[in-house]
Motif scaffolding. Sequence first.
Motif, PDB file in Angstrom:
ATOM      1  N   PHE A  41       1.802 -12.639  -5.682  1.00 57.60           N
ATOM      2  CA  PHE A  41       2.891 -12.059  -6.327  1.00 57.60           C
ATOM      3  C   PHE A  41       4.386 -12.969  -6.142  1.00 57.60           C
ATOM      4  O   PHE A  41       5.104 -13.215  -7.029  1.00 57.60           O
ATOM      5  CB  PHE A  41       3.125 -10.614  -6.017  1.00 57.60           C
ATOM      6  N   HIS A  70       7.781  -8.448 -14.338  1.00 60.75           N
ATOM      7  CA  HIS A  70       7.127  -7.450 -13.250  1.00 60.75           C
ATOM      8  C   HIS A  70       6.025  -6.606 -13.985  1.00 60.75           C
ATOM      9  O   HIS A  70       4.860  -6.511 -13.484  1.00 60.75           O
ATOM     10  CB  HIS A  70       7.892  -6.728 -12.449  1.00 60.75           C
ATOM     11  N   PHE A  74       2.132  -6.848 -12.867  1.00 56.97           N
ATOM     12  CA  PHE A  74       1.450  -5.792 -12.585  1.00 56.97           C
ATOM     13  C   PHE A  74       0.306  -5.211 -13.236  1.00 56.97           C
ATOM     14  O   PHE A  74      -0.555  -4.604 -12.909  1.00 56.97           O
ATOM     15  CB  PHE A  74       2.429  -4.451 -12.344  1.00 56.97           C
ATOM     16  N   MET A  78      -2.158  -4.866  -9.938  1.00 58.06           N
ATOM     17  CA  MET A  78      -2.356  -3.536  -9.493  1.00 58.06           C
ATOM     18  C   MET A  78      -3.923  -3.029  -9.593  1.00 58.06           C
ATOM     19  O   MET A  78      -4.450  -2.718  -8.646  1.00 58.06           O
ATOM     20  CB  MET A  78      -1.347  -2.477 -10.334  1.00 58.06           C
ATOM     21  N   TRP A 117       0.406   1.295  -1.833  1.00 59.02           N
ATOM     22  CA  TRP A 117       1.772   1.216  -2.193  1.00 59.02           C
ATOM     23  C   TRP A 117       2.915   0.419  -0.969  1.00 59.02           C
ATOM     24  O   TRP A 117       3.873   0.096  -1.449  1.00 59.02           O
ATOM     25  CB  TRP A 117       2.371   2.559  -2.461  1.00 59.02           C
ATOM     26  N   VAL A 120       2.786  -3.086  -1.570  1.00 59.99           N
ATOM     27  CA  VAL A 120       3.542  -3.299  -2.778  1.00 59.99           C
ATOM     28  C   VAL A 120       4.926  -3.462  -2.205  1.00 59.99           C
ATOM     29  O   VAL A 120       5.700  -4.584  -2.738  1.00 59.99           O
ATOM     30  CB  VAL A 120       3.406  -2.280  -3.767  1.00 59.99           C
ATOM     31  N   SER A 152      10.600  -1.343 -10.370  1.00 60.51           N
ATOM     32  CA  SER A 152       9.456  -2.119 -10.033  1.00 60.51           C
ATOM     33  C   SER A 152       8.532  -1.518  -9.066  1.00 60.51           C
ATOM     34  O   SER A 152       7.319  -1.336  -9.254  1.00 60.51           O
ATOM     35  CB  SER A 152       9.906  -3.718  -9.338  1.00 60.51           C
ATOM     36  N   ALA A 156       4.813  -0.205 -10.159  1.00 56.72           N
ATOM     37  CA  ALA A 156       3.792  -0.479  -9.467  1.00 56.72           C
ATOM     38  C   ALA A 156       3.054   0.425  -8.967  1.00 56.72           C
ATOM     39  O   ALA A 156       1.696   0.668  -9.025  1.00 56.72           O
ATOM     40  CB  ALA A 156       3.904  -1.422  -8.172  1.00 56.72           C
ATOM     41  N   LEU A 160      -0.819   1.425  -9.705  1.00 60.28           N
ATOM     42  CA  LEU A 160      -1.823   1.513  -8.457  1.00 60.28           C
ATOM     43  C   LEU A 160      -2.607   2.952  -8.856  1.00 60.28           C
ATOM     44  O   LEU A 160      -4.001   2.852  -8.585  1.00 60.28           O
ATOM     45  CB  LEU A 160      -1.169   1.665  -7.386  1.00 60.28           C
ATOM     46  N   THR A 184      -3.921  -0.054 -18.323  1.00 58.27           N
ATOM     47  CA  THR A 184      -2.574  -0.331 -17.791  1.00 58.27           C
ATOM     48  C   THR A 184      -1.856  -1.099 -18.906  1.00 58.27           C
ATOM     49  O   THR A 184      -0.908  -1.119 -19.271  1.00 58.27           O
ATOM     50  CB  THR A 184      -2.430  -0.999 -16.450  1.00 58.27           C
ATOM     51  N   TYR A 220      10.323   1.481 -17.600  1.00 57.83           N
ATOM     52  CA  TYR A 220      10.608   0.510 -16.730  1.00 57.83           C
ATOM     53  C   TYR A 220      12.042  -0.105 -17.389  1.00 57.83           C
ATOM     54  O   TYR A 220      12.895  -0.455 -16.345  1.00 57.83           O
ATOM     55  CB  TYR A 220       9.663  -0.559 -16.347  1.00 57.83           C
TER      56      TYR A 220
END
Length: 259
Positions: A41, A70, A74, A78, A117, A120, A152, A156, A160, A184, A220
């Motif tokens: 990442f 991002h 992701f 993710m 998480w 992340v 972000s 994420a 997840l 996603t 986002y």
Amino acid sequence: MTGSWRSVWPKGFGAGLMAIYRRELVQDARGLLAYLFAASFVAVSVLLAFQVGGLFEAGRADLAAFFQFHPWLFVVLMPALSMRAWSEESRTGTIETLLSLPVSVPALVLGKFLAAWTLVALMLILTTPLWIGVSLLGPVDHQATLTAYLGSFLLAGAGLAIGMAASAACRSQVMSFITALGVTFIMTAAGLPLIASTLMPILGTSATAAITSISLLDAYAGFERGVIDVDSLIHLLGVSGLGLALAGLWVDNRRGGGR
């Protein structure tokens, strides 16, 4: 073996959650996969910011070129990070032992989610030297940058949670990854202008608006600009909650409607 686990495992929700959380973190720390995810990442996000986003070519001291990639990173990372959550337990046979422990299903699901998480969060923290480097070149809006980091992190988390639900529903890691990747991607791409302009003549205004309203990309966008929008915050947290609720239902079904 199961009996010995039962004798030492805490029964309360909070204690059970923390036990699962620590278990997952220890497993991540002992394996190479978590380190590979973090390194990938950091390397790819910084490389995209410089090579594709033209971070320094923009002529201003901000990280917009960094954060814009991002959502698409992701989409892949993710599902890859979460696909092992329950599918790996099924593959190795530890799922039966795990579900037999006196820990509630919500504690099991949340413990696994929070551990991932946390990884992340560490991945994002590892990119902060870029923030520091850019701030040395000129004045940076640190509040806006911190808000973008928060966006972000929340984005994420939504990815997840979707991956956790897919992992709980699929016994195969490959199927879990493909399912989460597809969902996603659709929920992210729904916010692209191209999608709206393509669907509008076919479905009409109302149906197109309903489809684009699920967009993670739109939720986002405000954070990316340094603005905390309540609707976007609710959207991202709502997707996370829905994903975890679905994961909990599938895990509880496999437990047989137990505790």
